[in-house]
Design a protein around this motif. Structure first.
Motif, PDB file in Angstrom:
ATOM      1  N   UNK A   1      -1.048  13.486   3.494  1.00 53.71           N
ATOM      2  CA  UNK A   1       0.076  13.481   2.558  1.00 53.71           C
ATOM      3  C   UNK A   1       1.185  12.518   2.969  1.00 53.71           C
ATOM      4  N   UNK A   2       1.168  12.007   4.193  1.00 50.27           N
ATOM      5  CA  UNK A   2       2.224  11.098   4.625  1.00 50.27           C
ATOM      6  C   UNK A   2       1.617   9.998   5.475  1.00 50.27           C
ATOM      7  N   UNK A   3       2.117   8.764   5.287  1.00 48.03           N
ATOM      8  CA  UNK A   3       1.623   7.628   6.064  1.00 48.03           C
ATOM      9  C   UNK A   3       2.799   6.732   6.407  1.00 48.03           C
ATOM     10  N   UNK A   4       2.915   6.350   7.677  1.00 48.87           N
ATOM     11  CA  UNK A   4       4.015   5.515   8.160  1.00 48.87           C
ATOM     12  C   UNK A   4       3.473   4.201   8.702  1.00 48.87           C
ATOM     13  N   UNK A   5       4.134   3.089   8.346  1.00 50.10           N
ATOM     14  CA  UNK A   5       3.878   1.768   8.936  1.00 50.10           C
ATOM     15  C   UNK A   5       5.225   1.262   9.441  1.00 50.10           C
ATOM     16  N   UNK A   6       5.527   1.452  10.735  1.00 51.10           N
ATOM     17  CA  UNK A   6       6.848   1.063  11.245  1.00 51.10           C
ATOM     18  C   UNK A   6       7.102  -0.440  11.215  1.00 51.10           C
ATOM     19  N   UNK A   7       6.018  -1.260  11.277  1.00 50.81           N
ATOM     20  CA  UNK A   7       6.188  -2.709  11.287  1.00 50.81           C
ATOM     21  C   UNK A   7       5.027  -3.359  10.553  1.00 50.81           C
TER      22      UNK A   7
ATOM     23  N   UNK B   1       9.176  -6.357   2.715  1.00 48.79           N
ATOM     24  CA  UNK B   1       9.420  -5.117   3.450  1.00 48.79           C
ATOM     25  C   UNK B   1       8.757  -5.185   4.818  1.00 48.79           C
ATOM     26  N   UNK B   2       9.504  -4.799   5.837  1.00 50.42           N
ATOM     27  CA  UNK B   2       8.992  -4.833   7.206  1.00 50.42           C
ATOM     28  C   UNK B   2       8.472  -3.482   7.655  1.00 50.42           C
ATOM     29  N   UNK B   3       8.833  -2.423   6.957  1.00 47.35           N
ATOM     30  CA  UNK B   3       8.357  -1.075   7.300  1.00 47.35           C
ATOM     31  C   UNK B   3       8.223  -0.280   6.012  1.00 47.35           C
ATOM     32  N   UNK B   4       7.269   0.656   6.011  1.00 46.25           N
ATOM     33  CA  UNK B   4       7.083   1.478   4.819  1.00 46.25           C
ATOM     34  C   UNK B   4       6.605   2.866   5.207  1.00 46.25           C
ATOM     35  N   UNK B   5       6.810   3.810   4.312  1.00 51.31           N
ATOM     36  CA  UNK B   5       6.294   5.162   4.472  1.00 51.31           C
ATOM     37  C   UNK B   5       6.008   5.703   3.074  1.00 51.31           C
ATOM     38  N   UNK B   6       4.910   6.420   2.925  1.00 46.13           N
ATOM     39  CA  UNK B   6       4.573   7.018   1.635  1.00 46.13           C
ATOM     40  C   UNK B   6       4.314   8.502   1.811  1.00 46.13           C
ATOM     41  N   UNK B   7       4.740   9.272   0.838  1.00 48.48           N
ATOM     42  CA  UNK B   7       4.544  10.721   0.820  1.00 48.48           C
ATOM     43  C   UNK B   7       3.827  11.051  -0.483  1.00 48.48           C
ATOM     44  N   UNK B   8       2.690  11.719  -0.380  1.00 45.08           N
ATOM     45  CA  UNK B   8       1.881  12.016  -1.560  1.00 45.08           C
ATOM     46  C   UNK B   8       2.484  13.157  -2.369  1.00 45.08           C
TER      47      UNK B   8
ATOM     48  N   UNK C   1      -0.672  12.889  -8.189  1.00 45.96           N
ATOM     49  CA  UNK C   1       0.251  12.683  -9.307  1.00 45.96           C
ATOM     50  C   UNK C   1       1.059  11.406  -9.121  1.00 45.96           C
ATOM     51  N   UNK C   2       1.473  11.150  -7.873  1.00 46.07           N
ATOM     52  CA  UNK C   2       2.304   9.982  -7.591  1.00 46.07           C
ATOM     53  C   UNK C   2       2.622   9.894  -6.118  1.00 46.07           C
ATOM     54  N   UNK C   3       3.602   9.041  -5.779  1.00 42.57           N
ATOM     55  CA  UNK C   3       3.989   8.817  -4.385  1.00 42.57           C
ATOM     56  C   UNK C   3       5.510   8.750  -4.281  1.00 42.57           C
ATOM     57  N   UNK C   4       6.014   9.202  -3.137  1.00 39.53           N
ATOM     58  CA  UNK C   4       7.372   8.859  -2.721  1.00 39.53           C
ATOM     59  C   UNK C   4       7.199   7.666  -1.789  1.00 39.53           C
ATOM     60  N   UNK C   5       7.600   6.486  -2.233  1.00 36.51           N
ATOM     61  CA  UNK C   5       7.336   5.242  -1.510  1.00 36.51           C
ATOM     62  C   UNK C   5       8.628   4.715  -0.901  1.00 36.51           C
ATOM     63  N   UNK C   6       8.648   4.554   0.438  1.00 38.45           N
ATOM     64  CA  UNK C   6       9.846   4.167   1.175  1.00 38.45           C
ATOM     65  C   UNK C   6       9.656   2.777   1.787  1.00 38.45           C
ATOM     66  N   UNK C   7      10.674   1.920   1.689  1.00 39.80           N
ATOM     67  CA  UNK C   7      10.593   0.562   2.230  1.00 39.80           C
ATOM     68  C   UNK C   7      11.851   0.229   3.020  1.00 39.80           C
ATOM     69  N   UNK C   8      11.691  -0.643   4.030  1.00 36.16           N
ATOM     70  CA  UNK C   8      12.824  -1.089   4.825  1.00 36.16           C
ATOM     71  C   UNK C   8      12.695  -2.576   5.096  1.00 36.16           C
TER      72      UNK C   8
END
Length: 742
Positions: free
Chosen positions: A209-215, A258-265, A273-280
Motif C-alpha cells: 500500500x505504500x512505496x517510497x523512492x527517496x532519490x 521530482x527527485x523523491x516520491x512516495x505513493x499510498x494506495x 481506486x487511486x493513489x496518494x502521490x507525493x513528490x519532492x
C-alpha cells in the motif's frame, strides 16, 4: 513465445521484471535468513556499511554477530509463533539506531533495516490520525475528502506536492485534488494515460500500500548471491519496502522534475481506486513511523470513499426502486406491458436516468424520448442478440463496439439494454446522447513511447497540458443504474410476461390464489422482515449502550439477537422457496466444473480455521438455469460443510457422470450421516434429522434444492449411514434434439 523485438512496446513494458529487480534502494539494507537457525541466506551488498555491528565475516560467509543479535533473536523467535502480526521494532547496532521489519517469504525470512529517525513519535501520529478521523464525518463527498487528505499528507511528510490520483475504468488517472508549496508545478485536473502505470505496477500497488523512492538518482544495491539459495530463482522483492524500482520509472521522475516520491494506495472493495502521490524537488527520506502513519491514513480514506460510494449507490437504488414499483404497478394493469411503458414515459426513462427508451419485440418497436430510427434499433437488437446476453449490457461509447454506433451517436452514444427473450432479439433499451467534452492530459497520450533510434521504451518527457476533444461518448452509466435496469427486467419477465402467458389458462380460482400468494409474500417481506431487523438492531444498540448490564441480562440480549437473526433468515428462505415455483428458467449449457470451483471457493473465508479436503472430479457440462443449478450445488456443499464440522479432516467430494438421457452429479461427505429409515423427511420443509442445538439452519435448504431439481425435470436422492457420511445425487435431463444448448 515471440522474440522480444517482435513484442509491442506496452508488452515489453508489462514484462519488465519489477518484482525481481535483483537489488534494493541504498537507503537501507536487506537480509534473508533461514527461519530454523537464522543463518544468513542472502544479503544486500551494502550490509557491511549499514549493519557493520550486526554482520561479520566467517570464512567468506556472512553471519550475524551473536551479541548484537541477542535481543532481536528472541523477539523474532516469539514473533514467528504468531506471524499474523507485523514485526517492526527499533534496535541499536553499535552507536546507530535502526528500524527493522520482518516478513516471511517462500525464499526465507526477509529483514529490512533503515536508519531510525526522531521525526515525530507514535503518540503525535496517533493524535493526528484521530483528529483526521474525527473531522472525516464532516466532509461532503469524495472531492472534499481528497482535498483534506492531500493537505494532511503533505503536512505529515514534508513533500513539496501531494496529489490525489483517481483511476477510471480504462485505468487512465486524473488528479482530483492537490496540495503544494509552489516548488513544483500544479497538475490539478490533468489526466494521465494508463500506460504511465502498467498492469504489473498496479498489481504491486495492491500488494504494497505504500512505496517510497527517496532519490531518483540512486544506484541500486545488488543482492548477494544474485539468486535465492532456497530455490535458485531470482529473489521476489514484491513485498519489500526497499525494492529497487524500474529505471524507466526513475527516468520518468527525473523528466517530471521530482527527485523523491512516495505513493499510498487507495483500495476500495479490493480494487485499486487511486493513489496518494507525493513528490519532492530534492531527495527526501520519510522514516518508517511516518510512512506507517501515512499508510494508515490511506486506509482510513479508502474506507471513507467506500462509504461515500455505498451511500450514494444506496440513495440512487432506493430512488430507482420507488420508480420501478410505481411503473410495475401500472404496467401490470395495462393491456400489454409494452403499452404500459409507453404510457408512463417519465417513469420508464427515470429507471435509468436516460433521455430515450425503446422496447423491441418480434412484432413491434415502441419508444419514448430521443431514440434512433426504428431500423437502427432493430439492427442493434439483432447485434445484441448475437452476444447471447443473460443480463444487462451497458456502454458509454456505442460507436466503439458496434459498427452502426457513429451514425446514431447524437442520440445513442450511450446504451443500456436488457434482454426479455432468450429465443428472439427482444430487448428493453435506454439511450443517452453524445456529450462532447474536453480532457486535459498531462502530455500527449498518443505520443509513441518507443524511440526509433534505439527501440527502447522511454517515459514521457513533456507534461505540458494537452487538450483532447472526446466525441461519441455519453455520460457513464452508474452501477445503481445498471442494477436498476436488471431488476426492472426481472420484474417485467417474472411478473408481467409470465402472468400474461398464463392468464388465458388460469381459472378465476387460480387468479385469486395467486393474488393471495402475492399479498402474503408482500406482507412477509414488508411486515415481518422489518420488525426482525429492528429487534436485532435495538438489541445490539442496547448491548452497546448499557455497558454495566449483568451477565445474565447480556445473555438474554444475545438470545434475542440470535432469535431475530434466525427468524429473519427463516423468512428469507421461505420467500425464496415460495417464489421459486413461479420464477422462469433461463436454460443454457452450464460449465459445471467452473460452478463447482466457484462453490468451493465461496467457503474459503467461512472455513479458514478448519481443515477441509475438497475432491472435485471431472464434471460433465449440464443443461439448465445456471443460477438455480449453482444454488443447488451450493446448498448440498453447505450441507456437507455443516455436518462435517467435527471431522479432521473433513472430506467433501463432488463428482459427475453422464447417462443416456441425463447427467448425474453427486456431493458426498464423511460427516455425521443419517439413518436411512428417516431419509424420506430430508427434502420436506422444516424437517430435520438432527437437533438444531447441534447444527444450525432453517430446515429449508434441501427442500429448496429438491424444488430446483424438480423444476428442471430431474430427480434427487440421498444415501447415508450414521457417523459414516452422506451422499446426495441429482440428475439434470440433457437437452432434447432440436433444442440446442446456448
Amino acid at each position: 513465445m515471440p522474440d522480444a523485438s517482435e513484442l509491442p512496446a506496452l508488452d515489453l513494458c508489462a514484462q519488465e521484471p519489477i518484482r525481481i529487480p535483483g537489488g534494493i534502494q541504498p537507503h537501507g539494507a536487506l537480509l534473508f535468513l533461514d527461519e530454523a537457525d537464522f543463518a544468513v541466506l542472502q544479503y544486500s551488498a551494502n550490509v557491511d556499511a549499514v549493519l557493520g555491528g550486526l554482520i561479520v565475516n566467517d570464512g567468506g560467509s556472512k553471519v550475524i554477530e551473536p551479541g548484537a543479535f541477542a535481543s532481536l533473536h528472541s523477539d523474532l523467535t516469539a514473533w514467528l509463533k504468531r506471524p499474523d502480526d507485523s514485526f517492526e521494532q527499533s534496535i541499536l547496532i553499535g552507536n546507530n539506531r535502526h528500524h527493522v521489519s520482518a516478513q516471511r517469504t517462500p525464499q526465507g525470512l526477509m529483514l529490512e533495516f533503515e536508519p531510525a529517525s526522531a521525526h515525530g513519535g507514535n503518540e503525535a501520529h496517533y493524535a493526528r490520525l484521530r483528529r483526521f478521523v474525527d473531522n472525516a464525518e464532516s466532509y461532503q463527498g469524495t472531492l472534499e475528502l481528497a482535498d483534506a487528505v492531500a493537505h494532511e499528507v503533505r503536512d505529515l511528510t514534508g513533500f513539496n506536492r501531494v496529489m490525489i490520483y483517481r483511476f477510471n475504468e480504462q485505468w487512465d488517472g486524473t488528479v482530483i485534488a492537490e496540495d503544494g508549496d509552489g516548488t513544483l508545478p500544479s497538475y490539478l485536473d490533468l489526466r494521465f494515460p494508463a500506460t504511465d502505470i502498467p498492469v504489473q505496477a498496479r498489481e504491486l500497488y495492491l500488494q504494497n500500500r505504500i512505496r517510497l523512492i527517496p532519490s531518483a538518482t540512486y544506484e541500486p544495491v545488488p543482492l548477494v548471491p544474485t539468486f535465492s539459495p532456497v530455490d535458485r530463482q531470482p529473489t521476489d522483492l514484491g513485498s519489500s519496502a526497499l525494492r529497487s524500482v524500474s529505471p524507466i520509472h526513475l527516468e520518468y521522475m527525473r523528466n517530471m522534475g521530482t527527485a523523491a516520491s512516495m505513493s499510498i494506495s487507495l483500495i476500495v472493495d479490493g480494487k485499486l481506486w487511486g493513489l496518494i502521490s507525493c513528490h519532492n524537488a530534492e531527495p527526501l527520506h520519510v522514516p518508517p513511523p511516518v510512512r506507517n502513519a501515512a499508510e494508515f491514513l490511506g486506509r482510513i480514506v479508502s474506507q471513507q470513499i467506500a462509504g461515500f460510494d455505498r451511500t450514494n449507490e444506496s440513495r440512487q437504488r432506493l430512488g430507482f426502486k420507488q420508480i420501478e414499483t410505481e411503473l410495475i404497478a401500472y404496467v401490470s394493469r395495462a393491456a400489454s406491458f409494452q403499452q404500459g411503458l409507453v404510457e408512463r414515459p417519465r417513469q420508464w426513462l427515470g429507471i435509468t436516468n436516460a433521455q430515450g427508451a425503446s422496447v423491441i419485440t418480434e412484432d413491434m418497436v415502441l419508444a419514448t424520448g430521443s431514440v434512433p430510427p426504428s431500423t437502427a434499433m432493430r439492427e442493434l437488437a439483432t447485434w445484441l442478440h448475437g452476444l447471447k446476453l443473460d443480463g444487462p449490457y451497458s456502454t458509454d461509447n456505442l460507436a466503439a463496439v458496434w459498427s452502426g454506433g457513429s451514425a446514431i451517436s447524437d442520440v445513442a452514444s450511450g446504451l443500456l439494454a436488457v434482454p426479455i427473450s432468450s429465443l428472439h432479439p427482444s430487448f428493453i433499451m435506454w439511450f443517452r446522447p453524445e456529450v462532447v467534452r474536453t480532457v486535459n492530459w498531462g502530455g500527449d497520450p498518443k505520443k509513441p513511447s518507443v524511440s526509433e533510434v534505439d527501440m527502447r521504451i522511454h517515459p514521457r518527457k513533456s507534461f505540458e497540458t494537452w487538450k483532447e476533444n472526446v466525441r461519441d461518448h455519453s455520460a457513464q452509466w452508474t452501477t445503481a443504474e445498471v442494477q436498476s435496469a436488471a431488476e426492472f427486467r426481472n420484474a417485467v419477465v417474472n411478473f408481467v410476461l409470465k402472468r400474461a402467458e398464463e392468464r388465458a389458462e388460469l381459472t378465476e380460482e387460480l387468479q385469486r390464489s395467486n393474488k393471495e400468494l402475492e399479498s402474503f409474500s408482500y406482507s412477509i417481506s414488508h411486515d415481518l422482515r422489518a420488525p426482525f431487523r429492528h429487534i436485532l438492531g435495538y438489541a445490539q444498540l442496547l448491548d452497546e449502550e448499557e455497558t454495566e448490564l449483568k451477565s445474565i441480562s447480556r445473555h438474554y440480549l444475545t438470545g434475542i439477537s440470535n432469535a431475530a437473526l434466525s427468524a429473519g433468515q427463516l423468512v428469507d428462505d421461505l420467500l425464496r422457496f415460495s417464489q421459486l415455483g413461479r420464477a422462469s428458467l433461463n436454460m443454457s449449457s452450464i460449465d459445471m466444473q467452473k460452478v463447482a470451483g466457484e462453490v468451493r471457493r465461496s467457503f474459503d473465508n467461512m472455513t479458514e480455521e478448519r481443515r477441509i479436503e475438497w475432491r472435485i472430479g471431472t464434471l460433465p457440462d449440464g443443461y439448465g438455469d445456471a443460477a438455480l443449478v449453482r444454488q443447488a450445488i451450493y446448498n448440498l456443499a453447505d450441507n456437507a460443510v455443516k455436518y462435517t464440522r467435527d471431522r479432521d479432516p473433513a472430506i467433501i467430494e463432488i463428482e459427475g457422470h453422464e447417462e443416456r438421457d441425463t447427467t448425474v452429479y453427486t456431493v458426498r461427505d464423511n460427516g455425521v450421516g443419517f439413518d436411512m429409515a428417516y431419509g424420506g423427511k430430508l427434502f420436506q420443509v422444516f424437517q430435520r434429522l438432527h437437533h438444531i442445538e447441534d447444527f444450525e439452519g432453517t430446515g429449508i435448504g434441501l427442500a429448496l434444492t429438491k424444488r430446483i431439481i424438480d423444476r428442471h425435470g430431474g430427480s434427487i436422492r440421498a444415501e447415508g449411514k450414521l457417523n459414516e457420511g452422506a451422499s446426495f445425487s441429482f440428475t439434470l435431463p440433457k437437452p432434447k434434439k432440436g433444442r440446442a444448448a446456448k
